[in-house]
Scaffold this active site. Structure first.
Site, PDB file in Angstrom:
ATOM      1  N   LYS A 276     -31.148  35.862  16.861  1.00 22.75           N
ATOM      2  CA  LYS A 276     -30.855  34.741  17.776  1.00 22.75           C
ATOM      3  C   LYS A 276     -31.874  34.969  19.004  1.00 22.75           C
ATOM      4  CE  LYS A 276     -26.087  34.119  17.125  1.00 22.75           C
ATOM      5  NZ  LYS A 276     -26.054  32.828  16.346  1.00 22.75           N
ATOM      6  N   ARG A 349     -20.159  31.515   7.316  1.00 24.85           N
ATOM      7  CA  ARG A 349     -20.020  30.688   5.649  1.00 24.85           C
ATOM      8  C   ARG A 349     -19.875  31.673   4.638  1.00 24.85           C
ATOM      9  NH1 ARG A 349     -24.076  26.419   7.060  1.00 24.85           N
ATOM     10  NH2 ARG A 349     -23.525  26.957   9.244  1.00 24.85           N
TER      11      ARG A 349
END
Ligand code: BES
Ligand code: ZN
Ligand code: ZN
Length: 498
Positions: A276, A349
């Site tokens: 990130k 996910r």
């Protein structure tokens, strides 16, 4: 000492402040209670002067003599005609802020009298406002030596009402809010403390406190044997083992109805090799979905709700390491489908896919629900005003949205269009995990849907509501515990239907 009590006005004991409610009046505030003349005769001044209007959440502190309290705090409830559970939450949330800034610890709170409004909803609104706001993260900050008294939380609230029954309603709200606090504490703790192993220890503690809970913890070896390969792939970059926590509660053993909630338990999300570049500093919140599972289960146990509920928390860090899984590689899932992992930051996910598929295969759910701080995109779409809901079943969605309105944990349903599936077509695997920013929250949900076996399923994307960078209404800064009150409301409605 009990946190919540009930008493009559003339029998009340000493406390730091007496709270008196007022409606918004044309010229000034109007009393929302009939008070004895001896009390109000001291207090007519601000009302006649128009200094206090009774606006929602307005407070005014006065000092009195010869009463069990040395202060009276006037609290504005807004317009009598426009009262709702939410206006009550907001007013009493503001009251708590005013009391905390004065370092008050014990309150005598006169319950307003409201015509054409149920007592239960009145006490619910008041108690939720009080309890949701009475929270702070103080474990990492030393008190300011310049301050006379260290900051503190309200420790005792006595509801002044002629109706003893109000206490039962308030105690129920307290049980639910203790679940909210559990969720907030988990989100707010350091990521190096709230690890997958710590979550396991919380699960053990909960199962010990509530023997009705059946606890299953999978070790890494067992996860390897079970072929939870997506969870294991995300775990590759972490120095800590993954966890897979299952807690089962059978509150209605005669019924086959069974709700399963899966919560994303990423205890820190660096993004992995797709590291990130912005926003990493809030990523201890990434187990917020798992926190909803713990908080909801605890509240359900305390309320002894007659429902069957299982919560599953797949958990790991998503870290950068020479062993981290590599974007572009293909891994099998618990379900068997292979996944091309196109971006290591789309890790939530992956672990949810294994969690959902496990539930479908082993737990016979009537409905499957997942909570996850899944996508940054949901903040772009909805901000912190609503949690994103994606659902493959209209009846389930209706029940959830109703619970969202009742709890003021607002939901906004987003589409699961067939066409989104095209975005996840892979040339090398059965499905890819991510395909860019377009419709990112919906496509993430479409990915999850592939692992839900067509069971009625709802996905909550709480990435913008689980963690606030500024306080909001009666919610403090940082972890909000969003999802807990929603789920308790939903499950309670279910138990009443059964
Ligand atoms: N944990 C994040 C989502 C998130 C963002 C939670 C902001 C809370 C606040 C998730 O794992 C993530 O990184 N999502 C990315 C995926 C993409 C870059 C592959 C996103 O949605 O931006
Ligand atoms: Zn991520
Ligand atoms: Zn994440």
């Amino acid at each position: 000492m009990e946190f919540l009590q009930v008493s009559h006005l003339d029998k009340r004991k000493k406390s730091d402040a007496l709270i008196l409610p007022l409606w918004r009046g044309k010229k000034g505030g109007e009393w929302a209670v009939d008070l004895s003349h001896s009390l109000t005769s001291h207090l007519s001044l601000p009302l006649e002067s128009g200094d206090f209007k009774g606006k929602e959440g307005e407070t005014l502190c006065l000092y009195i003599k010869d009463q069990p309290e040395k202060r009276v705090i006037l609290l504005g409830l807004g317009s009598k005609e426009k009262i709702t559970v939410e206006t009550l939450r907001r007013s009493y949330g503001s009251l708590i802020k005013a009391c905390l800034s004065r370092q008050l610890e014990a309150l005598n709170l006169v319950v307003p009298q409201v015509k054409n409004f149920s007592d239960e909803l009145l006490i619910k609104g008041i108690s939720e406002g009080l309890l949701l706001a009475n929270y702070s993260v103080d474990r990492y900050k030393h008190p300011d030596p310049e301050e006379l008294q260290p900051p503190s939380l309200i420790k005792k609230i006595t509801l002044i009402s002629p109706h003893k029954e109000v206490l039962a309603v308030a105690d129920k709200v307290l049980a639910i809010c203790s679940g909210v606090y559990v969720a907030r504490d988990l989100v707010n703790g350091n990521a190096d403390d709230v690890t997958p192993q710590y979550l396991e220890s919380v699960a053990r503690k909960l199962a010990k406190e509530f023997p009705k809970i059946k606890l299953t913890l999978f070790t890494k070896k067992q996860l390897e044997k079970e072929r939870m390969d997506l969870l294991l792939a995300v775990n590759r970059g972490s120095a800590l083992d993954p966890a897979f926590i299952i807690m089962e509660y059978r509150g209605n053993p005669k019924s086959k109805d069974h709700t399963v909630i899966v919560g994303k338990g990423i205890t820190y999300d660096t993004g992995g090799l797709n590291i990130k570049t912005v926003g990493m500093e809030t990523m201890k919140c990434d187990m917020g979905g798992g926190a909803v599972c713990f908080g909801t289960l605890m509240a359900i146990c305390k309320l002894k709700l007659k429902v069957n509920l299982t919560v599953i928390i797949p958990s790991t860090e998503n870290c950068v390491d020479a062993k981290s899984f590599k974007p572009g590689d293909v891994y099998p899932s618990y379900l068997g489908k292979t996944v091309e992992m196109t971006n290591s930051d789309a890790e939530g996910r992956l672990i949810l896919a294994d969690g959902l598929a496990y539930a479908v295969k082993n737990l016979h759910p009537t409905r499957l629900i997942d909570f996850a701080t899944l996508t940054g995109g949901i903040d772009i779409a909805l901000g912190s005003e609503a949690t994103g809901l994606m659902c493959n079943n209209d009846e389930l969605a209706k029940g959830l949205i109703k619970a969202g309105e009742e709890s003021a944990e607002r939901l906004w349903r987003m589409p699961l269009y067939e066409e989104y599936k095209d975005k996840l077509k892979s040339d090398i695997a059965d499905i890819k995990s991510w395909n860019g920013r377009s419709a990112t929250s919906c496509v993430a949900a479409i990915f999850l849907q592939e692992f839900t076996g067509n069971i009625p399923w709802a996905h909550f994307d709480i990435a913008s509501t689980a963690y606030l960078s500024e306080p909001k209404k009666y919610l403090p800064k940082y972890g909000t515990g969003v999802g807990v009150r929603l789920m308790v409301e939903f499950l309670e409605n279910l138990s009443q239907k059964a």
